[in-house]
Design a protein around this motif. Structure first.
Motif, short mmCIF file in Angstrom:
data_model
loop_
_atom_site.label_atom_id
_atom_site.label_comp_id
_atom_site.label_asym_id
_atom_site.label_seq_id
_atom_site.Cartn_x
_atom_site.Cartn_y
_atom_site.Cartn_z
N LEU A 1 0.85 -1.19 0.00
CA LEU A 1 0.00 0.00 0.00
C LEU A 1 0.89 1.24 0.00
N VAL A 2 0.52 2.23 -0.80
CA VAL A 2 1.35 3.42 -0.98
C VAL A 2 0.74 4.61 -0.27
N GLU A 3 1.49 5.15 0.68
CA GLU A 3 1.09 6.37 1.40
C GLU A 3 2.11 7.45 1.01
N ASP A 4 1.70 8.42 0.22
CA ASP A 4 2.65 9.35 -0.38
C ASP A 4 2.46 10.80 0.07
N GLN A 5 1.95 10.99 1.31
CA GLN A 5 1.74 12.34 1.81
C GLN A 5 2.58 12.67 3.04
N ALA A 6 3.08 11.67 3.75
CA ALA A 6 3.76 11.89 5.03
C ALA A 6 5.05 12.68 4.86
N LYS A 7 5.28 13.60 5.80
CA LYS A 7 6.49 14.43 5.80
C LYS A 7 7.45 14.08 6.93
N ASP A 8 6.98 13.30 7.92
CA ASP A 8 7.84 12.92 9.04
C ASP A 8 7.37 11.59 9.61
N THR A 9 8.04 11.13 10.66
CA THR A 9 7.75 9.80 11.20
C THR A 9 6.35 9.73 11.80
N ILE A 10 5.91 10.80 12.47
CA ILE A 10 4.56 10.80 13.04
C ILE A 10 3.53 10.63 11.94
N GLN A 11 3.68 11.38 10.86
CA GLN A 11 2.73 11.24 9.75
C GLN A 11 2.86 9.89 9.07
N ASN A 12 4.06 9.32 9.01
CA ASN A 12 4.23 7.96 8.49
C ASN A 12 3.26 7.01 9.18
N LEU A 13 3.22 7.09 10.51
CA LEU A 13 2.39 6.18 11.30
C LEU A 13 0.91 6.56 11.24
N GLN A 14 0.61 7.85 11.33
CA GLN A 14 -0.78 8.30 11.29
C GLN A 14 -1.44 7.98 9.96
N LEU A 15 -0.82 8.45 8.88
CA LEU A 15 -1.41 8.29 7.55
C LEU A 15 -1.33 6.84 7.08
N GLY A 16 -0.28 6.12 7.49
CA GLY A 16 -0.19 4.70 7.15
C GLY A 16 -1.31 3.90 7.78
N THR A 17 -1.65 4.23 9.03
CA THR A 17 -2.76 3.54 9.70
C THR A 17 -4.08 3.85 9.02
N LYS A 18 -4.30 5.12 8.66
CA LYS A 18 -5.53 5.48 7.96
C LYS A 18 -5.64 4.76 6.62
N LEU A 19 -4.51 4.58 5.95
CA LEU A 19 -4.51 3.88 4.67
C LEU A 19 -4.91 2.42 4.85
N LEU A 20 -4.40 1.79 5.89
CA LEU A 20 -4.78 0.40 6.18
C LEU A 20 -6.28 0.31 6.46
N GLU A 21 -6.79 1.27 7.19
CA GLU A 21 -8.23 1.28 7.49
C GLU A 21 -9.05 1.36 6.21
#
Length: 288
Positions: free
Chosen positions: A190-210
């Motif tokens: 799954l591709v999450e291509d908006q995150a700018k830092d580690t916090i967003q990596n985890l936040q947006l990655g989780t939303k993508l899985l959902e």
């Protein structure tokens, strides 16, 4: 002392230039890069040596005694803080795939952690150059992710990394492309291509899985999660993940080129101190 300051100053500047050559960026990216701290230190040391040569005495000899004491105390406190944070950075919770010589020898509970649960792999981005190519340290993250995904065919991988400031390309699509080249089925990525830092990596990655898998955030947070990153970055990533509610997090560490070690660990110490200050002062990041 004069000669040592001049030599070190030049070495720091050369180190900065080589770092930029190894991972080329745009003009603005180069000007705002953290690694320029080495060039600033180098220029300062060269200035100290020139001042000493010109005046016949060192710049420090002109500083009043009370201010020397203040500077030494400040430097000592900074040194202690840096050492404490470095010790923490060097002790992440790590899964070591290299302990196993073949897929048949990999104990299921050790590597898969599954116990009937889906395993989610977060491949954390680490930068991309102005030509859209991944630097060697990031390619090592991709390779390590591919090794694990081949060992655990049920794992789902989130590649996460957006378009960094001053650079033209998002990182995540290239991470996926490289994983596919290494034999990982594209439907597992799954591709999450908006995150700018580690916090967003985890936040947006989780939303993508959902959204993509139809699972709840609670299910993601309670499932086994593997964070793939350079080893120096794992402790901070794991701490962030646990604060955000991930209950079963393990890091999969990747090596760093020797030439990058000084810059990488200096930057990580600064980032870890910043994270501690943020938690202390704001209580953030909070649970997802």
């Amino acid at each position: 002392m004069l000669v040592l300051e001049f030599i070190l100053g030049n070495l720091f500047i050369v180190y900065t230039v080589v770092l930029h050559i190894l991972s080329p960026g745009t003009i603005l990216d180069i000007l705002t890069s953290f690694c320029n701290i080495w060039a600033v230190a180098g220029i300062f040391l060269i200035w100290l040596s020139i001042y000493h040569l010109k005046h016949g005495y060192s710049f420090w000899s002109r500083i009043q005694k009370k201010w020397k004491k203040v500077i030494l105390i400040f430097a000592g406190v900074c040194g202690v803080v840096a050492v404490v944070n470095l010790v923490l950075i060097l002790t992440p919770r790590v899964l070591r795939l290299e302990d196993f010589s073949s897929e048949e020898e990999v104990p299921e509970k050790e590597v898969c952690f599954s116990d009937g649960n889906k395993v989610y792999v977060f491949l954390l981005g680490g930068g991309i150059d102005k030509n859209g190519k991944l630097p060697k340290p990031v390619m090592w993250r991709v390779k390590k992710s591919a090794e694990y995904l081949k060992m655990n065919s049920e794992a789902v991988c989130v590649v996460t990394g957006g378009t960094l400031k001053w650079l033209p390309y998002p990182e995540a699509p290239e991470l996926k492309r490289q994983l596919v080249k290494m034999g990982i089925a594209p439907e597992r990525i799954l591709v999450e291509d908006q995150a700018k830092d580690t916090i967003q990596n985890l936040q947006l990655g989780t939303k993508l899985l959902e959204s993509e898998l139809g699972v709840s955030s609670e299910e993601v947070l309670s499932s086994p999660v593997i964070l793939v990153s350079s080893r120096y970055h794992l402790r901070r990533a794991e701490r962030l993940a646990r604060r955000m509610g991930f209950e079963n997090v393990t890091g999969l560490g990747c090596r760093t080129p020797v030439f990058h070690l000084l810059m990488a660990y200096l930057r990580e110490i600064c980032a870890y101190v910043k994270l501690n200050a943020r938690i202390l002062l704001t209580g953030k990041p909070a649970k997802l």
